[in-house]
Design a protein around this motif. Structure first.
Motif, mmCIF file in Angstrom:
data_model
loop_
_atom_site.group_PDB
_atom_site.id
_atom_site.type_symbol
_atom_site.label_atom_id
_atom_site.label_comp_id
_atom_site.label_asym_id
_atom_site.label_seq_id
_atom_site.Cartn_x
_atom_site.Cartn_y
_atom_site.Cartn_z
ATOM 1 N N MET A 1 89.355 74.059 23.757
ATOM 2 C CA MET A 1 89.025 74.487 25.115
ATOM 3 C C MET A 1 87.762 75.325 25.141
ATOM 4 O O MET A 1 86.903 75.174 25.988
ATOM 5 N N LEU A 2 87.660 76.250 24.186
ATOM 6 C CA LEU A 2 86.520 77.156 24.136
ATOM 7 C C LEU A 2 85.969 77.213 22.722
ATOM 8 O O LEU A 2 86.729 77.297 21.760
ATOM 9 N N GLN A 3 84.657 77.159 22.623
ATOM 10 C CA GLN A 3 84.025 77.282 21.314
ATOM 11 C C GLN A 3 82.844 78.232 21.399
ATOM 12 O O GLN A 3 81.968 78.072 22.251
ATOM 13 N N LEU A 4 82.849 79.235 20.533
ATOM 14 C CA LEU A 4 81.696 80.104 20.353
ATOM 15 C C LEU A 4 80.988 79.659 19.080
ATOM 16 O O LEU A 4 81.609 79.589 18.017
ATOM 17 N N SER A 5 79.712 79.340 19.199
ATOM 18 C CA SER A 5 78.975 78.796 18.075
ATOM 19 C C SER A 5 77.753 79.646 17.763
ATOM 20 O O SER A 5 76.845 79.765 18.590
ATOM 21 N N SER A 6 77.767 80.285 16.592
ATOM 22 C CA SER A 6 76.637 81.080 16.093
ATOM 23 C C SER A 6 76.171 82.126 17.109
ATOM 24 O O SER A 6 74.975 82.308 17.334
ATOM 25 N N ILE A 20 78.919 84.736 15.478
ATOM 26 C CA ILE A 20 80.348 84.535 15.713
ATOM 27 C C ILE A 20 80.628 83.050 15.928
ATOM 28 O O ILE A 20 79.999 82.408 16.769
ATOM 29 N N ASP A 21 81.573 82.525 15.171
ATOM 30 C CA ASP A 21 82.029 81.137 15.334
ATOM 31 C C ASP A 21 83.541 81.156 15.541
ATOM 32 O O ASP A 21 84.287 81.584 14.648
ATOM 33 N N LEU A 22 83.980 80.695 16.718
ATOM 34 C CA LEU A 22 85.408 80.674 17.025
ATOM 35 C C LEU A 22 85.742 79.447 17.864
ATOM 36 O O LEU A 22 84.928 79.005 18.682
#
Length: 240
Positions: A1-6, A20-22
């Motif tokens: 659903m949600l992605q945090l990339s670099s 941050i990668d989540l």
């Protein structure tokens, strides 16, 4: 659903988030945990771009929020509710008006607003307080109003920044129960930034332990237990 990339974030030349990668799954309750200054609240606020990342991507349902125009971003933010540490209620507005505020901004008509406000206040057990003002409420009631406001616009995602830090132990449990209720009954994905492990163990499915602006360790929460593998993680669990 949600992605945090670099995701990185700098303030006045100081790098607060350092990559941050989540990935957050639909329907889960995810915790961002760590000591004060670890970057967890900043990371949370990058999700709806209240703090715009210096670099990186925020993908909500595969759409890059960073690439959107202001108008399109405003529409996407309607899918993301927010609960603040110190409630952030409008003191000169009634409880009902506080919950109605995001709906008015979104252009809802009055009849639909009134019906939705009643529904949200009933969900958090505060419909009888609709005509009251924030200064007439307890801390727990204020946070429940903030929860009602956070879910008013039918969000897919709810962000909570230290939602129980200003509450006594009994009231904290009440707020935790309401967050659990809206996750289960409404299917809203919740991300919580907190250093309070009692809320994490009661609520979260997974957590990211942050340290110095980085994700130090990603952990599952199984049967209210967390088992870090690093020395810092073990020490944090002992002192938290």
């Amino acid at each position: 659903m949600l992605q945090l990339s670099s995701i990185t974030k700098s303030f006045h030349g100081t790098e607060v988030l350092k990559g941050i990668d989540l990935t957050i799954n639909q329907g889960e309750i995810f915790g961002l945990i760590g000591l004060s200054g670890a970057g967890k609240s900043t990371a949370l606020r990058t999700i709806n771009l209240l703090e715009r990342p210096t670099t990186g991507k925020v993908l909500l349902n595969n759409e890059d929020l960073m690439a959107k125009s202001e108008n399109d971003l405003r529409k996407s933010r309607q899918k993301i509710g927010m609960i603040f540490q110190h409630f952030n209620l409008l003191t000169n507005k009634t409880v009902a008006d506080n919950v109605a505020f995001p709906l008015k901004l979104a252009g809802w008509n009055k009849n639909d607003i009134d019906a939705r406000v009643k529904e949200c206040l009933t969900t958090v057990g505060l419909f009888e307080k609709a005509g009251s003002y924030p200064n007439q409420l307890s801390g727990g009631q204020k946070q429940r109003v903030a929860i009602a406001r956070g879910i008013a616009n039918h969000p897919e995602l709810l962000l909570a920044d230290e939602p129980t830090s200003a509450l006594d132990p009994i009231t904290k449990i009440e707020v935790i129960n309401y967050l659990q209720k809206i996750n289960k009954e409404l299917g809203i994905t919740i991300i919580i930034a907190t250093h309070d492990m009692s809320i994490v163990k009661r609520l979260c499915n997974r957590v990211a332990l942050m340290k110095d602006g980085l994700v130090h360790e990603k952990l599952d929460v199984l049967n209210s237990e967390i088992h870090p593998t690093t020395e810092f993680g073990k020490t944090f669990l002992e002192i938290a």
